[in-house]
Design a protein around this motif. Structure first.
Motif, PDB file in Angstrom:
ATOM      1  N   PRO A  61       0.837  -1.199   0.000  1.00 58.30           N
ATOM      2  CA  PRO A  61       0.000   0.000   0.000  1.00 58.30           C
ATOM      3  C   PRO A  61       0.872   1.250   0.000  1.00 58.30           C
ATOM      4  N   ARG A  62       0.467   2.244  -0.764  1.00 57.47           N
ATOM      5  CA  ARG A  62       1.249   3.469  -0.883  1.00 57.47           C
ATOM      6  C   ARG A  62       0.758   4.507   0.123  1.00 57.47           C
ATOM      7  N   ASN A  63       1.709   5.181   0.772  1.00 61.06           N
ATOM      8  CA  ASN A  63       1.377   6.260   1.700  1.00 61.06           C
ATOM      9  C   ASN A  63       1.585   7.587   0.995  1.00 61.06           C
ATOM     10  N   ASP A  64       0.591   8.450   1.063  1.00 58.22           N
ATOM     11  CA  ASP A  64       0.657   9.729   0.386  1.00 58.22           C
ATOM     12  C   ASP A  64       0.974  10.822   1.401  1.00 58.22           C
ATOM     13  N   TYR A  65       2.180  11.399   1.300  1.00 63.20           N
ATOM     14  CA  TYR A  65       2.573  12.445   2.238  1.00 63.20           C
ATOM     15  C   TYR A  65       2.561  13.828   1.585  1.00 63.20           C
ATOM     16  N   TRP A  66       1.963  13.919   0.396  1.00 62.44           N
ATOM     17  CA  TRP A  66       1.897  15.214  -0.264  1.00 62.44           C
ATOM     18  C   TRP A  66       0.748  16.018   0.298  1.00 62.44           C
ATOM     19  N   GLY A  67       0.826  17.321   0.128  1.00 66.39           N
ATOM     20  CA  GLY A  67      -0.229  18.207   0.617  1.00 66.39           C
ATOM     21  C   GLY A  67       0.323  19.171   1.646  1.00 66.39           C
ATOM     22  N   ALA A  68      -0.518  20.151   2.018  1.00 69.17           N
ATOM     23  CA  ALA A  68      -0.079  21.181   2.956  1.00 69.17           C
ATOM     24  C   ALA A  68       0.243  20.620   4.339  1.00 69.17           C
ATOM     25  N   ASP A  69      -0.418  19.526   4.711  1.00 72.47           N
ATOM     26  CA  ASP A  69      -0.220  18.956   6.057  1.00 72.47           C
ATOM     27  C   ASP A  69       0.712  17.750   6.052  1.00 72.47           C
ATOM     28  N   TRP A  70       1.628  17.695   5.062  1.00 71.78           N
ATOM     29  CA  TRP A  70       2.471  16.505   4.943  1.00 71.78           C
ATOM     30  C   TRP A  70       3.358  16.317   6.173  1.00 71.78           C
ATOM     31  N   THR A  71       3.787  17.432   6.804  1.00 75.02           N
ATOM     32  CA  THR A  71       4.656  17.297   7.981  1.00 75.02           C
ATOM     33  C   THR A  71       3.912  16.651   9.141  1.00 75.02           C
ATOM     34  N   GLU A  72       2.644  16.983   9.292  1.00 77.42           N
ATOM     35  CA  GLU A  72       1.855  16.381  10.368  1.00 77.42           C
ATOM     36  C   GLU A  72       1.629  14.895  10.102  1.00 77.42           C
ATOM     37  N   LYS A  73       1.374  14.570   8.832  1.00 77.74           N
ATOM     38  CA  LYS A  73       1.180  13.161   8.479  1.00 77.74           C
ATOM     39  C   LYS A  73       2.456  12.364   8.742  1.00 77.74           C
ATOM     40  N   PHE A  74       3.597  12.992   8.419  1.00 77.94           N
ATOM     41  CA  PHE A  74       4.859  12.285   8.552  1.00 77.94           C
ATOM     42  C   PHE A  74       5.194  11.992  10.011  1.00 77.94           C
ATOM     43  N   LYS A  75       4.752  12.866  10.913  1.00 76.87           N
ATOM     44  CA  LYS A  75       5.001  12.651  12.341  1.00 76.87           C
ATOM     45  C   LYS A  75       4.336  11.388  12.853  1.00 76.87           C
ATOM     46  N   ASP A  76       3.238  11.010  12.220  1.00 77.06           N
ATOM     47  CA  ASP A  76       2.483   9.842  12.678  1.00 77.06           C
ATOM     48  C   ASP A  76       3.013   8.523  12.125  1.00 77.06           C
ATOM     49  N   VAL A  77       4.027   8.592  11.244  1.00 76.60           N
ATOM     50  CA  VAL A  77       4.569   7.371  10.657  1.00 76.60           C
ATOM     51  C   VAL A  77       5.387   6.618  11.713  1.00 76.60           C
ATOM     52  N   THR A  78       5.092   5.358  11.864  1.00 77.38           N
ATOM     53  CA  THR A  78       5.821   4.539  12.827  1.00 77.38           C
ATOM     54  C   THR A  78       7.186   4.155  12.266  1.00 77.38           C
ATOM     55  N   ILE A  79       8.213   4.359  13.057  1.00 76.68           N
ATOM     56  CA  ILE A  79       9.562   3.973  12.621  1.00 76.68           C
ATOM     57  C   ILE A  79       9.653   2.455  12.654  1.00 76.68           C
ATOM     58  N   PRO A  80       9.963   1.823  11.526  1.00 77.00           N
ATOM     59  CA  PRO A  80      10.012   0.361  11.489  1.00 77.00           C
ATOM     60  C   PRO A  80      11.215  -0.170  12.249  1.00 77.00           C
TER      61      PRO A  80
END
Length: 254
Positions: A61-80
């Motif tokens: 599955p692809r994660n889309d981090y584009w957009g104005a709120d990409w930094t907030e989305k990226f914070k929620d990514v779990t470090i593998p």
């Protein structure tokens, strides 16, 4: 195949295609009937994963981090977690050397890889034009000299790469080779794309002539051009092709 395919929501035909693409052996026709009748059956062993190939089948599955709120989305990514590999690189290298065998560069294009055949066909067209107009603009490119050497090396690498299951690629346009222009070549190894060039370099004035130099890097790290080989007094580039292709496999795996 039908039973397993149903559990993951695809058809048995799709599952069979995935298995074939990933070199995963499947039971032969009549296997389950023989097994149910308690007759002898052979279970084909799963071969080792090809260097540079993924250990997962299908598209993740692809994660889309584009957009104005990409930094907030990226914070929620779990470090593998740090990955653990079943095979260390020394074992991959040993297996790669056995897989490659010996890369031999001949003095003729016999046989010729299909991509090289296209360039030779362009040369044949130029030869016919040259016979009519007698102008250097139409002269064949691969009859002699550095250009012929370069193409023979490409042919040797491409033939061996194709034999072991890799996919070579280069631009075969009649007009691609401009004087002084770099001509990129690729070999797809598993899921990785190794980009390389083979270009002539002038040597010292006291030793007139050119030497060929091969440089490669992975497609996503084109700045990493520290892997290079060139003509040496004790060994020309043609005699180093086996090691070059092995290192390409290791680069793809890394």
């Amino acid at each position: 195949m039908r039973t397993v395919a149903a559990t993951i929501g695809i058809s048995d035909v799709a599952l069979a295609k995935h298995c074939k693409k990933a070199d995963i052996p499947v039971p032969t026709r009549g296997y389950w009937a023989r097994k149910q009748a308690r007759k002898p059956t052979i279970q084909i062993a799963l071969p080792p994963r090809f260097p540079g190939a993924s250990d997962r089948i299908g598209e993740p599955p692809r994660n889309d981090y584009w957009g104005a709120d990409w930094t907030e989305k990226f914070k929620d990514v779990t470090i593998p977690p740090v990955p653990i590999f079943d095979e260390d690189m020394s074992s991959v290298e040993e297996r790669s050397r056995k897989l490659v065998g010996q890369v031999r560069c001949g003095r003729k294009f016999e046989p010729a890889h299909p991509l090289v055949t296209k360039l030779l066909a362009h040369d044949e067209e130029r030869r016919k034009e040259f016979a009519k107009k007698r102008h250097s603009l139409y002269a064949p490119k691969y009859d002699a000299g550095t250009a012929r050497r370069r193409l023979l090396i490409i042919n040797a690498l491409f033939l061996t790469a194709a034999r072991i299951g890799c996919r070579p690629l280069m631009n075969t346009s009649k007009y691609v080779e401009e004087p002084g222009g770099k001509r990129d070549l690729w070999i797809t190894i598993g899921k990785a794309h190794v980009c390389f060039t083979i270009e002539p370099h002038q040597i010292e004035e006291r030793r007139p002539g050119e030497r060929l130099c091969l440089v490669f890097s992975r497609e996503r790290d084109r700045s990493n051009t520290d892997k290079s080989w060139e003509d040496r007094e004790e060994s020309q580039l043609e005699n180093q092709l086996t090691e070059i292709l092995v290192q390409m496999l290791l680069s793809a795996e890394a």
